[in-house]
Design an enzyme around this catalytic site. Sequence first.
Site, mmCIF file in Angstrom:
data_model
loop_
_atom_site.group_PDB
_atom_site.id
_atom_site.type_symbol
_atom_site.label_atom_id
_atom_site.label_comp_id
_atom_site.label_asym_id
_atom_site.label_seq_id
_atom_site.Cartn_x
_atom_site.Cartn_y
_atom_site.Cartn_z
ATOM 1 N N HIS A 1 0.826 -1.212 0.000
ATOM 2 C CA HIS A 1 0.000 0.000 0.000
ATOM 3 C C HIS A 1 0.859 1.260 0.000
ATOM 4 C CE1 HIS A 1 -3.532 2.522 1.233
ATOM 5 N NE2 HIS A 1 -2.561 3.237 1.800
ATOM 6 N N GLU A 2 1.777 1.344 0.951
ATOM 7 C CA GLU A 2 2.583 2.556 1.052
ATOM 8 C C GLU A 2 3.469 2.747 -0.171
ATOM 9 O OE1 GLU A 2 2.119 4.917 3.134
ATOM 10 O OE2 GLU A 2 0.625 3.761 4.231
ATOM 11 N N HIS B 1 1.750 4.751 -2.739
ATOM 12 C CA HIS B 1 1.939 6.199 -2.545
ATOM 13 C C HIS B 1 3.292 6.634 -3.107
ATOM 14 C CE1 HIS B 1 -1.567 7.143 -0.176
ATOM 15 N NE2 HIS B 1 -1.267 6.306 0.789
#
Length: 681
Positions: free
Chosen positions: A471-472, A475
């Site tokens: 997920h990160e 980003h």
Amino acid sequence: MSLDPKNPFAAISTLEYEMPPFALIKDEHYLPAFYGGMEEQLEEVAAIIAQPEVTFENTIVALERSGRTLLRVALVFFNKSSSDTSPAIDAIEEEIAPKLAAHSDAIKLNPALWSRIETLYTTRVELNLDAEDLRLVELYYKDFHFAGAHLTAEQREELKALNEELSKLEAEFSRKVLADTNDSAIVVDTIEELAGLSENEIAAAKLAAEGRGLPDKWLINAVNFSGNPTLATLTHRPLRERIMQASLVRANRDNENDTKSVLVSMTKLRARRATLFGAESHAHYITSENTAKSPENIHAMLGKIARSAIANAKSEGAVLQEAITQAGEGFSLASWDWDLYSERVRAEKYNVDTAALKPYFELEKTLWDGVFFAATKLFGITFKERPDIVTYHPEARAFEVNNEDGSKLGLFIGDFYTRDSKRGGAWMNNLVDQNFLFGQLPVVVNNLNIVKPPVGEPTLLTFDFLTTLFHEFGHALHGLFSQVKYPRVSGTNVERDFVEFPSQVNEMWIFWPEVVNNFAIHYQTGERLPQEIIDNIENSSTFNQGHDTAAYLQAAILDLALHQIPDGYEIEDVVAFEAKAIADYGLDYAPVPTRYRSTYFSHIFAGGYSAGYYGYIWSEILDADTVDWFKENGGLSRANGDHFRNELLSRGGSVDSMQMYRNFRGRDAVIDPLLKRRGLN
């Protein structure tokens, strides 16, 4: 005050990628750089206002060029204060936070500067600007209007005072939550109480206790959300209860780190500020700038999900209670039992034991052969670790990222382990923003809070940390792929309820066959994660989604309730207010507590997500619809990666977010894929 040329922030870094010179930066450099940077920018703004002619170049572009020293120190300092703070850093933040708020107001509430921006905005069609320049004019107009530039002189003075006080309270809230989270660690007296934890987890708990000067004890550190990962395997029920109860009363113990009075003051001040803008509430004020546009639109969406979510959660609870009874246990299901018994039911019903999966998810293998591998397959980019590059902490590792043709893309910093000086959770931020105006390549940081194992032992990821790692990095890709002219629209500078979308999409590659078979390999035996287990995991994908969705929705509606209070209203009892907000939505169910209680809800009181926590599920509508697109178009292919990168990830905020999505998808998103994913259809 002029900045000493010897200060590391006084000039642009000459290191590769303009990496901040961390080897030279000391605590005493921050405050002079902040004050010198603010003074420098005010002089630059004064020079803009002094120009007799009003043009795009001498106003909007000049503003983009202003404040470079201030930006350099701010990006470094606030990364430091969140990932590796100290009493000295806390003191600097406490001093500088209100000064920065006042500085921002001095610029954005300047009538002469606003007049220039307003002139350009009203004549923007005649300026013959290209699309990105036009977008920048519109964003500056919106930014200044949103900041209150259009208000009367009297209103602007009140607004400045409100902003300054709010900035102080945000810093105070953050400091208190971190302190009380550290104080909420559970000291365990006997190893027998840790039954169910792995040898590595027990050794890590021993190491954590020794780090606190408790050589004959074990320590279970608190995490930022309600509960704790250890609750999924700990069999000693009294210890599970201690951990959950300590989690739920964080920063709510009527001691020096209690945040109730802080958050009550913040909600009052935010409500008052909204009134100055003519908004019904802070939530109305904030969401007007997001893709949702209003709380009413958000409630309409959440309402479609809430009833199914709580019904599913209660059905799941009944199944868990049955499992407890069948095990010969004579207690009623409580929140501290949920994770353990849901794992047991998952193992029995779907033949999935998530604790047994950890040996397949070793950090280094997952990072290189999972996260980076998927990005290479999809986008053609490559990674090389650069141990020669000095970062802000010995555990923060630098990786050079190149395009398929070998050209430099940017620098990725991975800071994966928890420590007492790091705030909870996981996040991405930038040390350098990509832009063509200054010819800068991006330097992006991912912070996680994985428990560090003893020296020489492997770092084995829980399923949650596996998901967070992917997920990160989503980003990070959003920041790395940015290809825009101006810093204002670089990377993740998009609406708050759109920013989670690319990161959530990146989670889809975890169990994509080509990816999972490349990284999910047992660190001891070399065995690949069996396909049968992968199938079982995917078959169980909607299992426990009632619980997870209800816990998330409780936090989202709590955020909205706290920020839809009218001006003049004071929350007298925070706990009672929370309970009523959740009950009014029909989401009250004792075995499923809200993911965040108000007193440690840093997202909304110290993290920029006020009236915006709904954004995760709002973005997930786009995410689920995008996952369907990838599957329909062949999945992990370079053609698909290029389309996603070119139409969306590379555009930052230079195009309206929903128009970007339409450009990528060919239509607006629909909610059905999300409902199907969460088992709510």
